[in-house]
Design an enzyme around this catalytic site. Structure first.
Site, mmCIF file in Angstrom:
data_model
loop_
_atom_site.group_PDB
_atom_site.id
_atom_site.type_symbol
_atom_site.label_atom_id
_atom_site.label_comp_id
_atom_site.label_asym_id
_atom_site.label_seq_id
_atom_site.Cartn_x
_atom_site.Cartn_y
_atom_site.Cartn_z
ATOM 1 C CB THR A 142 -103.376 20.860 105.556
ATOM 2 O OG1 THR A 142 -103.705 21.734 104.472
ATOM 3 C CG2 THR A 142 -104.497 19.852 105.741
ATOM 4 C CG HIS A 149 -109.625 23.533 117.452
ATOM 5 N ND1 HIS A 149 -108.663 22.990 118.264
ATOM 6 C CD2 HIS A 149 -108.982 24.429 116.673
ATOM 7 C CE1 HIS A 149 -107.479 23.547 117.983
ATOM 8 N NE2 HIS A 149 -107.651 24.423 117.017
ATOM 9 C CE LYS A 151 -107.931 21.139 114.691
ATOM 10 N NZ LYS A 151 -107.395 21.328 113.324
HETATM 11 N N1 LIG Z 1 -101.595 26.329 110.191
HETATM 12 C C1 LIG Z 1 -102.511 27.105 110.764
HETATM 13 O O1 LIG Z 1 -102.210 28.145 111.376
HETATM 14 C C2 LIG Z 1 -103.952 26.706 110.632
HETATM 15 C C3 LIG Z 1 -104.273 25.513 110.065
HETATM 16 N N2 LIG Z 1 -105.567 25.157 109.872
HETATM 17 C C4 LIG Z 1 -105.782 23.901 109.177
HETATM 18 O O2 LIG Z 1 -106.076 24.227 107.817
HETATM 19 C C5 LIG Z 1 -106.937 23.222 107.264
HETATM 20 C C6 LIG Z 1 -108.148 23.905 106.622
HETATM 21 O O3 LIG Z 1 -108.915 24.496 107.642
HETATM 22 P P1 LIG Z 1 -110.240 25.348 107.310
HETATM 23 O O4 LIG Z 1 -109.945 26.407 106.342
HETATM 24 O O5 LIG Z 1 -110.816 25.693 108.627
HETATM 25 O O6 LIG Z 1 -111.142 24.216 106.622
HETATM 26 P P2 LIG Z 1 -112.349 24.397 105.597
HETATM 27 O O7 LIG Z 1 -113.128 23.125 105.684
HETATM 28 O O8 LIG Z 1 -113.067 25.687 105.832
HETATM 29 O O9 LIG Z 1 -111.627 24.494 104.183
HETATM 30 C C7 LIG Z 1 -111.106 23.406 103.469
HETATM 31 C C8 LIG Z 1 -111.240 23.765 102.016
HETATM 32 O O10 LIG Z 1 -110.479 22.863 101.212
HETATM 33 C C9 LIG Z 1 -111.136 22.850 99.966
HETATM 34 N N3 LIG Z 1 -110.736 21.708 99.136
HETATM 35 C C10 LIG Z 1 -110.974 20.397 99.350
HETATM 36 N N4 LIG Z 1 -110.486 19.664 98.334
HETATM 37 C C11 LIG Z 1 -109.941 20.536 97.444
HETATM 38 C C12 LIG Z 1 -109.307 20.391 96.177
HETATM 39 N N5 LIG Z 1 -109.136 19.187 95.622
HETATM 40 N N6 LIG Z 1 -108.874 21.495 95.561
HETATM 41 C C13 LIG Z 1 -109.022 22.718 96.108
HETATM 42 N N7 LIG Z 1 -109.641 22.917 97.292
HETATM 43 C C14 LIG Z 1 -110.093 21.840 97.954
HETATM 44 C C15 LIG Z 1 -112.620 22.764 100.324
HETATM 45 O O11 LIG Z 1 -113.432 23.154 99.221
HETATM 46 C C16 LIG Z 1 -112.687 23.742 101.494
HETATM 47 O O12 LIG Z 1 -113.066 25.016 101.034
HETATM 48 C C17 LIG Z 1 -107.275 22.270 108.405
HETATM 49 O O13 LIG Z 1 -106.410 21.153 108.327
HETATM 50 C C18 LIG Z 1 -106.954 23.094 109.663
HETATM 51 O O14 LIG Z 1 -106.615 22.316 110.772
HETATM 52 C C19 LIG Z 1 -106.589 25.971 110.246
HETATM 53 C C20 LIG Z 1 -106.333 27.176 110.841
HETATM 54 C C21 LIG Z 1 -104.987 27.648 111.091
HETATM 55 O O1 LIG Z 2 -108.760 23.929 112.554
HETATM 56 C C1 LIG Z 2 -108.473 25.002 113.137
HETATM 57 O O2 LIG Z 2 -109.303 25.887 113.425
HETATM 58 C C2 LIG Z 2 -107.075 25.202 113.506
HETATM 59 N N1 LIG Z 2 -106.210 24.266 113.204
HETATM 60 C C3 LIG Z 2 -104.823 24.289 113.474
HETATM 61 C C4 LIG Z 2 -104.430 23.119 114.363
HETATM 62 O O3 LIG Z 2 -104.874 21.994 114.125
HETATM 63 O O4 LIG Z 2 -103.663 23.315 115.297
HETATM 64 C C5 LIG Z 2 -104.336 25.628 113.996
HETATM 65 C C6 LIG Z 2 -105.333 26.371 114.844
HETATM 66 O O5 LIG Z 2 -105.488 25.717 116.075
HETATM 67 C C7 LIG Z 2 -106.672 26.473 114.149
#
Ligand SMILES: NC(=O)C1=CN([C@@H]2O[C@H](COP(=O)(O)OP(=O)(O)OC[C@H]3O[C@@H](n4cnc5c(N)ncnc54)[C@H](O)[C@@H]3O)[C@@H](O)[C@H]2O)C=CC1
Ligand SMILES: O=C(O)C1=N[C@H](C(=O)O)C[C@H](O)C1
Length: 246
Positions: free
Chosen positions: A91, A147, A151
């Site tokens: 996250t 993005h 986001k």
């Molecule tokens: N580290 C990496 O490579 C990447 C990181 N991210 C980050 O990951 C995070 C999630 O991104 P997405 O999947 O795109 O968001 P999203 O909005 O699709 O998913 C978030 C999920 O968290 C769930 N959630 C919220 N509260 C909850 C709880 N109490 N218990 C269980 N589930 C709960 C929601 O129901 C939702 O399905 C963001 O912070 C994003 O920036 C995204 C892509 C890649």
């Molecule tokens: O929210 C996303 O989509 C992503 N979040 C991560 C970030 O905040 O850097 C990783 C990637 O860019 C996708």
């Protein structure tokens, strides 16, 4: 084999990680954590039972993989510490105080905070360290992250991590020597460009993700890497080190 619990099985990332992990022989998916009260609690996704209460299932795993929301991730972090379980948190958007809580937790549990789990982005980070060392003082350094409009955080976690690693490598300040720009629009998928801008010439280096699978694959590689690790702070740089022979 590492026993994992995956959070947010209906989220963009959580759903891809669950699908990928369920098919990997190196990972045993012991459960999934959904949003409490959601209509899918108690059902199975990819053959994995979804619970709405981490306390009920956490003792079945070695490690939690959490890509969800800041609020949920802080609760997951505290449960992992209370139960002595490892955590991979992807996250982004934490405050400095929350980041400090992750660092503190690494004193007692195996911890990986990774804003970007793509193998290519972590190779890019190494390339940028070289660029920053060679060019600091000769040019301006800017990072643009693009993005989709939904986001929540800006700059992206990746932009901040790339800035921090360049700053560390070139002995710069990540706050004052590097400038961050963010565009949130439509359905743009993760794109990061670093500009080294001099006078009469410029280098631009870009990573473009066409979808989110690269991050899900990287999260599963990270989980495999964490097998048997003791308390401490681990990074994607540690995960890719073997493959890059660094
Ligand atoms: N580290 C990496 O490579 C990447 C990181 N991210 C980050 O990951 C995070 C999630 O991104 P997405 O999947 O795109 O968001 P999203 O909005 O699709 O998913 C978030 C999920 O968290 C769930 N959630 C919220 N509260 C909850 C709880 N109490 N218990 C269980 N589930 C709960 C929601 O129901 C939702 O399905 C963001 O912070 C994003 O920036 C995204 C892509 C890649
Ligand atoms: O929210 C996303 O989509 C992503 N979040 C991560 C970030 O905040 O850097 C990783 C990637 O860019 C996708």
């Amino acid at each position: 084999m590492v026993k994992v619990i995956i959070t947010a099985p209906k989220g963009k990332m959580g759903s891809l990680i669950l699908k990928e992990a369920a098919g990997r022989p190196s990972l045993d998916v012991a459960g999934a954590l959904g949003r409490p009260g959601a209509d899918y609690i108690g059902t199975e996704i990819c053959g994995v039972k979804v619970s709405g209460d981490l306390e009920q299932i956490i003792d079945q795993c070695d490690l939690v993989i959490d890509f969800s929301t800041v609020e949920n991730s802080m609760a997951v972090l505290r449960s992992c510490v209370a139960h002595g379980k490892g955590l991979i948190c992807g996250t982004t958007g934490f405050t400095d105080e929350q980041e400090a809580e992750f660092r503190k937790a690494a004193e007692t549990i195996p911890m990986m905070r990774a804003s970007n789990t793509s193998y290519m982005v972590n190779v890019l980070s190494k390339m940028l360290e070289l660029g920053a060392r060679a060019l600091s003082g000769l040019c301006d350094i800017d990072i643009l992250d693009m993005h989709d409009r939904k986001k929540k955080d800006a700059p992206s976690g990746t932009a901040k991590e790339l800035g921090d690693s360049m700053a560390k490598a070139a002995r710069l300040s990540p706050e004052t020597d590097i400038t961050y720009h963010s565009l949130r629009a439509g359905d743009i998928s993760s794109t990061h460009t670093v500009f080294f801008t001099g006078f009469g010439e410029r280098i631009e280096v870009t990573h473009r993700a066409y979808n989110w699978e690269c991050f899900a694959n990287g999260a599963c590689e990270a989980a495999r890497f964490m097998e048997g690790k003791g308390p401490g702070s681990y990074t994607m740089s540690d995960v890719i080190a073997g493959e890059m022979a660094l």
